[in-house]
Design a protein around this motif. Structure first.
Motif, PDB file in Angstrom:
ATOM      1  N   PRO A  59       4.003  -0.601   3.899  1.00 51.89           N
ATOM      2  CA  PRO A  59       3.328   0.691   3.284  1.00 51.89           C
ATOM      3  C   PRO A  59       4.460   1.637   3.090  1.00 51.89           C
ATOM      4  N   GLY A  74       5.320   5.565   1.921  1.00 53.58           N
ATOM      5  CA  GLY A  74       4.823   6.816   1.878  1.00 53.58           C
ATOM      6  C   GLY A  74       5.286   8.013   1.226  1.00 53.58           C
ATOM      7  N   GLY A 126      -5.983   2.515  -1.687  1.00 58.41           N
ATOM      8  CA  GLY A 126      -4.350   2.640  -1.611  1.00 58.41           C
ATOM      9  C   GLY A 126      -3.500   1.390  -1.708  1.00 58.41           C
ATOM     10  N   MET A 179       3.090   6.065   9.859  1.00 55.69           N
ATOM     11  CA  MET A 179       1.605   6.351   9.761  1.00 55.69           C
ATOM     12  C   MET A 179       1.368   6.861  10.957  1.00 55.69           C
ATOM     13  N   SER A 217      -2.728  10.018   8.685  1.00 55.62           N
ATOM     14  CA  SER A 217      -2.336   9.582   7.418  1.00 55.62           C
ATOM     15  C   SER A 217      -3.468   9.014   6.419  1.00 55.62           C
ATOM     16  N   LYS A 218      -3.180   9.265   5.099  1.00 52.00           N
ATOM     17  CA  LYS A 218      -4.211   8.683   4.168  1.00 52.00           C
ATOM     18  C   LYS A 218      -3.587   7.944   3.052  1.00 52.00           C
ATOM     19  N   PHE A 219      -4.444   6.907   2.835  1.00 51.63           N
ATOM     20  CA  PHE A 219      -3.956   6.038   1.570  1.00 51.63           C
ATOM     21  C   PHE A 219      -4.436   6.810   0.366  1.00 51.63           C
ATOM     22  N   TYR A 225       0.756   5.554   1.028  1.00 47.47           N
ATOM     23  CA  TYR A 225       0.040   6.587   2.051  1.00 47.47           C
ATOM     24  C   TYR A 225       0.764   7.813   1.834  1.00 47.47           C
ATOM     25  N   CYS A 226      -0.019   9.025   2.120  1.00 44.12           N
ATOM     26  CA  CYS A 226       0.224  10.091   2.373  1.00 44.12           C
ATOM     27  C   CYS A 226       0.904  10.427   3.793  1.00 44.12           C
ATOM     28  N   ASP A 227       2.059  10.746   3.835  1.00 44.70           N
ATOM     29  CA  ASP A 227       2.549  11.108   5.321  1.00 44.70           C
ATOM     30  C   ASP A 227       2.236  12.537   5.614  1.00 44.70           C
ATOM     31  N   SER A 236       0.882  -1.275   0.049  1.00 44.10           N
ATOM     32  CA  SER A 236      -0.010  -0.202  -0.114  1.00 44.10           C
ATOM     33  C   SER A 236       0.786   1.233  -0.069  1.00 44.10           C
TER      34      SER A 236
END
Length: 171
Positions: A144, A146, A84, A48, A52-54, A39-41, A37
């Motif tokens: 994940p 990021g 994500g 995470m 955080s958002k995927f 994600y946005c750090d 996956s």
């Protein structure tokens, strides 16, 4: 005589079944299912948090290189789904190569920074061989990865307080 024939027939069926299972497992030794996956750090802390958002539509790339000369031997890309997550299937044993999943592109202009000095955040090494001691030869799950947001969200200090940590980030 009939008992001997029944025992012989049952043994032959068991042996044939065993051979088919062994052949099927041998074919799977060079097929790998990779999933992970992106994600946005949102707090720029390199792990995470609840904020955080995927990312849907993020691109990742699998790249394998020879250990000696760093020649690229395999590349394959994938795009994340609405949750994500990405998946890809790879054929072939890559025991003598260094393989990793790298971030390529973020779909979010606010969350697209990649810090090349942080290897663990931007790439994940992966073993693509059946000769590595991993029990499941079929699935490789990647941690994940990021992308960093350009500026941390305003809610980040509260999230850190809830975690009981003081990050090395200026807000």
């Amino acid at each position: 005589m009939a008992k001997f024939f029944i025992v012989f027939l049952a043994s032959a069926i068991c042996f044939t079944t065993l051979v088919h299972f062994a052949a099927a497992d041998a074919d799977d030794f060079d097929r790998f299912h990779i999933k992970g996956s992106v994600y946005c750090d949102t707090c720029r802390v390199q792990f995470m948090t609840r904020l955080s958002k995927f990312l849907e539509g993020a691109k990742v790339k699998l790249e394998c290189k020879g250990r000696e000369n760093q020649t690229v031997t395999l590349t394959k890309e994938a795009v994340t789904d609405s949750a994500g997550n990405y998946e890809m299937e790879v054929m072939g044993d890559h025991e003598e190569e260094l393989c990793e999943i790298v971030l390529v592109q973020s779909p979010d202009p606010e969350c697209g920074e990649v810090n090349n000095q942080e290897f663990l955040r931007n790439a994940a090494r992966i073993s693509l061989t059946a000769n590595d001691g991993i029990v499941s030869n079929e699935t490789r799950t990647i941690n994940p990865l990021g992308f960093m947001r350009k500026t941390p969200l305003a809610d980040c200090p509260q999230a850190f307080k809830e975690l009981g940590i003081v990050p090395d980030v200026t807000f």
